[in-house]
Scaffold this active site. Sequence first.
Site, PDB file in Angstrom:
ATOM      1  N   HIS A  67       0.835  -1.190   0.000  1.00 36.00           N
ATOM      2  CA  HIS A  67       0.000   0.000   0.000  1.00 36.00           C
ATOM      3  C   HIS A  67       0.870   1.240   0.000  1.00 36.00           C
ATOM      4  O   HIS A  67       2.036   1.203   0.385  1.00 36.00           O
ATOM      5  CB  HIS A  67      -0.928   0.024   1.219  1.00 36.00           C
ATOM      6  CG  HIS A  67      -0.206  -0.011   2.533  1.00 36.00           C
ATOM      7  ND1 HIS A  67       0.271  -1.181   3.074  1.00 36.00           N
ATOM      8  CD2 HIS A  67       0.142   0.960   3.405  1.00 36.00           C
ATOM      9  CE1 HIS A  67       0.864  -0.928   4.224  1.00 36.00           C
ATOM     10  NE2 HIS A  67       0.808   0.374   4.447  1.00 36.00           N
ATOM     11  N   CYS A 182       1.899   3.694  11.970  1.00 31.01           N
ATOM     12  CA  CYS A 182       2.864   3.190  10.994  1.00 31.01           C
ATOM     13  C   CYS A 182       3.188   4.325  10.027  1.00 31.01           C
ATOM     14  O   CYS A 182       2.519   5.356  10.046  1.00 31.01           O
ATOM     15  CB  CYS A 182       2.319   1.967  10.254  1.00 31.01           C
ATOM     16  SG  CYS A 182       0.914   2.308   9.169  1.00 31.01           S
TER      17      CYS A 182
END
Length: 666
Positions: A67, A182
């Site tokens: 991603h 993250c």
Amino acid sequence: MSEMITAELVDLEIDRSAGTKEAAARALAERMVALGRVTDLEGFLADVAAREAQMPTGLDGGIGIPHCRSAHVTEPTLAFGRSADGIDFGAPDGPADLIFLIAAPEGADDAHLAILSSLARQLMDEEFTSALRGAEDAETATDLIRGNGRAGGESTEEPTDPHPRNDPPPAEPFRIVAVTSCPTGIAHTYMAAESLENAAREAGVELTVETQGSAGFTRIDPAVIAAADGVIFAHDVPVREKGRFAGKPIVDVGVKAGISKPAALIAEVREKAARGEITAGAGASPVDHAGESGDGYGTKLRKWLMSGVSYMVPFVAAGGLLIALGFAIGGWKIDKAPSVAEHFAWADSTSWAALLFQIGGLAFAFLVPVLAGYIAYGMADRPGLVPGFVGGSVAVTINAGFLGGLAAGLIAGAVVMGIQRVRIPAVLRGIMPVVVIPLISSAVVGFLMFLVIGKPIASLQSALTDWLEGLSGANAIVLGVILGLMMCFDLGGPLNKVAYAFAVGGLTHPTDGSLKVMAAVMAAGMVPPLAMALATTVRGRLFTKTERENGKAAWFLGASFITEGAIPFAAADPLRVIPASMAGGAVTGALSMAFDCTLRAPHGGIFVVPLIGQPLLYLVAIAAGVGVSTVAVILLKGARKTAPSEGVAADGEAVEEAERVPVAVV
């Protein structure tokens, strides 16, 4: 979710076109391109590869979630692929058979990111993933992911207790607050949150999670934090406003640990609470307990220093290039020009040159304070900023320079962390972050820098400057080799930044020696992307199509002194690309020092050639290093390509051609 995925974005037999994670991402991305969701296939794949290089996106349970956020994405999009054989995405338990490619625009709104985050949470549901593995067609898989199928949906009904009146009152639960985050804040952040919540329910623990994702974050109620018995940080980027959780037992790990072993983290924080262990153990230095719980002192120190350097670099780039433009327009004597606030002529180019130079000089003056301030920030969060900046300013005042900034940042962070560990009466807690901590820490850091350690550091800085000034012959060449190796070892990583910061620090009080160091560092940093660009041009068939496209961009990145332009190549083939880059960087660094090249600008690549001493020899040094790296990477990749072909006569022409690769280049 219905707008983000359609049946055209589902491939249930991705093995037919993909055997690697790069090929899988390409196969799914091509479906996005076909629907107009992605405008530039190669550019988008480069962004996916850059995200993958930060941290593998494979998860336990056979899941891969490549991603990224990219300027080449027109709208938030999800593509799904299923592999019968499995594709390696770096998960500890083996290959992934369920692959989700998540594409988010750079400016994605909160609603879209929340939907993608919801999917990330669903992936923690075994019923949902099992249903996907059993889906017989793309439409069924699409319905499941959208939430229209039978699995993966979230119940809106409250569970009913069959004996609400007869059961005894439950015991007071153990309370935990957690923060997950993250680098991109799209997937791992929310998967870690879901995993921790599921484990907490099974353990009978009351858990509240704060997800610090791309869509921003909602702070946990201070009352909930105050009532918590323990804290879990599962993060790969700094926790925002970390000071809110001080004084609690804390387990500090990477975000993947939050996904893969949530029960163990909960057990660990309960054990710490039972022992009465809070943020730092009794009798230990406050410095020893910052960073992740599993990190050694060396790892934590590297993270703190990189925090300072990363915030310093924009000041270096802006200030350095403005200074360079001032020199280029006004000549070497522009530094003697009077203040433009008092003398400025609109039609005089010298006045404009002076304006650029003086603005750049002011930006450059922030280097040491910013370095110190954000080292302290990396250690102690926002409370470390004030004493860090004060200590850095003192370092500039007493001519302690770059080394003084490093020391001031570490001292400021340690002092603040020490103050935070002192138990404070509740009535004073409200003024601690805005009055008490800045006041006490600034006074202590200022005292230490002015009267205790500042002068010895200033003497050391002066000795280092004199040493650089006296470098000549073999000593200078050896230093050039070392700096070249450091610049090319991790291609913009910590070691690269250490060498760069060392060189930039010398520009605060430039001497002939420090200018030579700056020249060698920039020249070596240009080599890896330029070499990869040249290699993809002269022997393109040794590289994938994506790498050949990246090679085109690497020409400009390398010429601009952006070493990170070689990262996509190193991520795909580190054992060949990195050694080849280091060899060329060492040659360039040595030659630059041997040729006595100097550089007054900290950035700019070939665009600041007019500011380089011995410019023609400087370009020769760069060309030599690029040539060495190009030949080395082609030889290494050529050997890999030809080795399987040796002894195989089925395609003699191909074998012969492959064997000619190294010879032709040499």
